[in-house]
Design a protein around this motif. Structure first.
Motif, PDB file in Angstrom:
ATOM      1  N   THR B  69       0.816  -1.214   0.000  1.00  0.00           N
ATOM      2  CA  THR B  69       0.000   0.000   0.000  1.00  0.00           C
ATOM      3  C   THR B  69       0.854   1.270   0.000  1.00  0.00           C
ATOM      4  OG1 THR B  69      -0.169   0.008   2.409  1.00  0.00           O
ATOM      5  CG2 THR B  69      -1.939  -1.089   1.212  1.00  0.00           C
ATOM      6  N   MET B  70       1.955   1.289   0.758  1.00  0.00           N
ATOM      7  CA  MET B  70       2.745   2.516   0.834  1.00  0.00           C
ATOM      8  C   MET B  70       4.219   2.234   1.120  1.00  0.00           C
ATOM      9  SD  MET B  70       1.243   3.926   4.454  1.00  0.00           S
ATOM     10  CE  MET B  70       2.735   4.844   4.878  1.00  0.00           C
TER      11      MET B  70
ATOM     12  N   LEU D  22      -7.520   5.762   1.476  1.00  0.00           N
ATOM     13  CA  LEU D  22      -7.184   4.423   0.978  1.00  0.00           C
ATOM     14  C   LEU D  22      -8.345   3.459   1.187  1.00  0.00           C
ATOM     15  CD1 LEU D  22      -3.504   3.869   2.182  1.00  0.00           C
ATOM     16  CD2 LEU D  22      -4.392   5.273   0.301  1.00  0.00           C
ATOM     17  N   GLU D  48      -0.804  11.100   8.769  1.00  0.00           N
ATOM     18  CA  GLU D  48      -1.677   9.935   8.617  1.00  0.00           C
ATOM     19  C   GLU D  48      -2.775  10.035   9.658  1.00  0.00           C
ATOM     20  OE1 GLU D  48      -0.460   5.351   8.377  1.00  0.00           O
ATOM     21  OE2 GLU D  48      -0.893   5.995  10.421  1.00  0.00           O
ATOM     22  N   LEU D  63       2.282   6.279  -2.261  1.00  0.00           N
ATOM     23  CA  LEU D  63       1.070   5.469  -2.116  1.00  0.00           C
ATOM     24  C   LEU D  63       0.799   4.759  -3.430  1.00  0.00           C
ATOM     25  CD1 LEU D  63      -1.003   8.204  -0.290  1.00  0.00           C
ATOM     26  CD2 LEU D  63      -0.099   6.119   0.751  1.00  0.00           C
ATOM     27  N   ILE D  68      -5.830   3.458  -3.501  1.00  0.00           N
ATOM     28  CA  ILE D  68      -6.448   4.773  -3.284  1.00  0.00           C
ATOM     29  C   ILE D  68      -7.905   4.773  -3.748  1.00  0.00           C
ATOM     30  CG2 ILE D  68      -6.420   7.177  -4.125  1.00  0.00           C
ATOM     31  CD1 ILE D  68      -3.363   7.004  -4.168  1.00  0.00           C
TER      32      ILE D  68
END
Lengths: 74, 74, 74, 74, 74, 74, 74
Positions: B69-70, D22, D48, D63, D68
């Motif tokens: 994801t990241m 996300l 975050e 990301l 997303i």
């Protein structure tokens, strides 16, 4: 100086023991005998482990790439 | 003036420590040694963390891009 | 010395018995009669197993590749 | 009169603060520094947030696009 | 000696009754009237079954390929 | 007589209010200002609704196409 | 004798009432006015049903193809 690519790492691990983890949490430990760009992977002399316990011994296993999360050379 | 692209950010992080998070919630912290356009990624000198706890130390790990994801450069 | 590819392993297993596991946990054990690059797979003389129990016997089954996690030659 | 395209909206948001959400519910608020056609996205000076609470401050984050759901210029 | 391909199996099942299972567990039993390389499939004179119970009778149904796990000629 | 295509419907809805629903159940109601073949979509003057309740007002939102289930012109 | 293809079935259903089911279990019943090779689909004069109950009436709806499991001409 050349830049390394992810598949180079798998290439160096050929014929060596690796740990493969799947999206469903299972682990397969065995000798990496083949892979392709989709990360379809073949292991030989394999142990399947679930929650750290050996659940099966398998001669040869073909793992479909999209089910794999990680591959660690031992 | 040039426009930067996302992979430039990963390129600058090569050989530096990064945090990688997977869809299954696991974190891998290690030196970014390779990546490709699918975001397949190789880390070296890696700590696996689950819920902030170190669960494993790994020399080298190949992470399949679609499970990531990241990625954060430290 | 040639490098083997994952589909070579499936090719060698043609007409032999294999175990196929799906993402939903089901197992199919039968003779591998066909496959393609998507890993769409056809088995013959098949037993379906759920949690190790035989749940069905099937003459021929076409399995869509993206639902398969692994294929083991017996 | 020209027709606008979705990536034009992201282009106008470059170097401005955006909120990225996300599929796992996390939010990242930061300066949009790069994106590509897969919507792979890089933010700088990032917070975050999980359930509205700031859980981490991050200098730079990459990301992966397929994780997303939405991007809002502030 | 020619090698068979998975879609050959579906081709031989045209106009015959097949069982189709979906990722959501539903079964459709009917005459296979059409399919394509994505495994998009059309059945005629169809019974829908959920947990083995007939839940609906349908004249014609188009099933999107990516929702299908398996197809069994009866 | 010409055959209409799905994107024609979105084209006619440009600059009009639409309801967009996501796979995670959220709704976004706003003016459709842009879309592309992946159904990446930009709305303006947007209300986010969860279970029918307005949860947020947003000036502009980019929604990634693969997270969208449906778009209704009002 | 020509072989029919799955999209021929959808073509014959144009301007007729169809039932569309989504991966999230919702049903949409309406007149099929457009579709494409991704199975992106537009219905007109639509009823949304959840668990068999009509939950909404909609003039026009665009449904993203990858969210659709089946389409039945009535």
């Amino acid at each position: 100086m050349e830049t390394s690519r992810p598949l180079d790492t798998l290439n160096k691990a050929r014929n060596k023991r690796v740990i493969v983890e799947l999206k469903n949490g299972k682990q397969f430990i065995g000798k990496l005998s083949a892979f392709d760009i989709h990360i379809n992977t073949v292991l030989e002399e394999v142990e399947e482990r679930v929650n750290g316990e050996i659940t099966r011994k398998i001669g040869v296993v073909f793992l479909r790439g999209d089910t794999i999360t990680m591959i660690c050379p031992e």
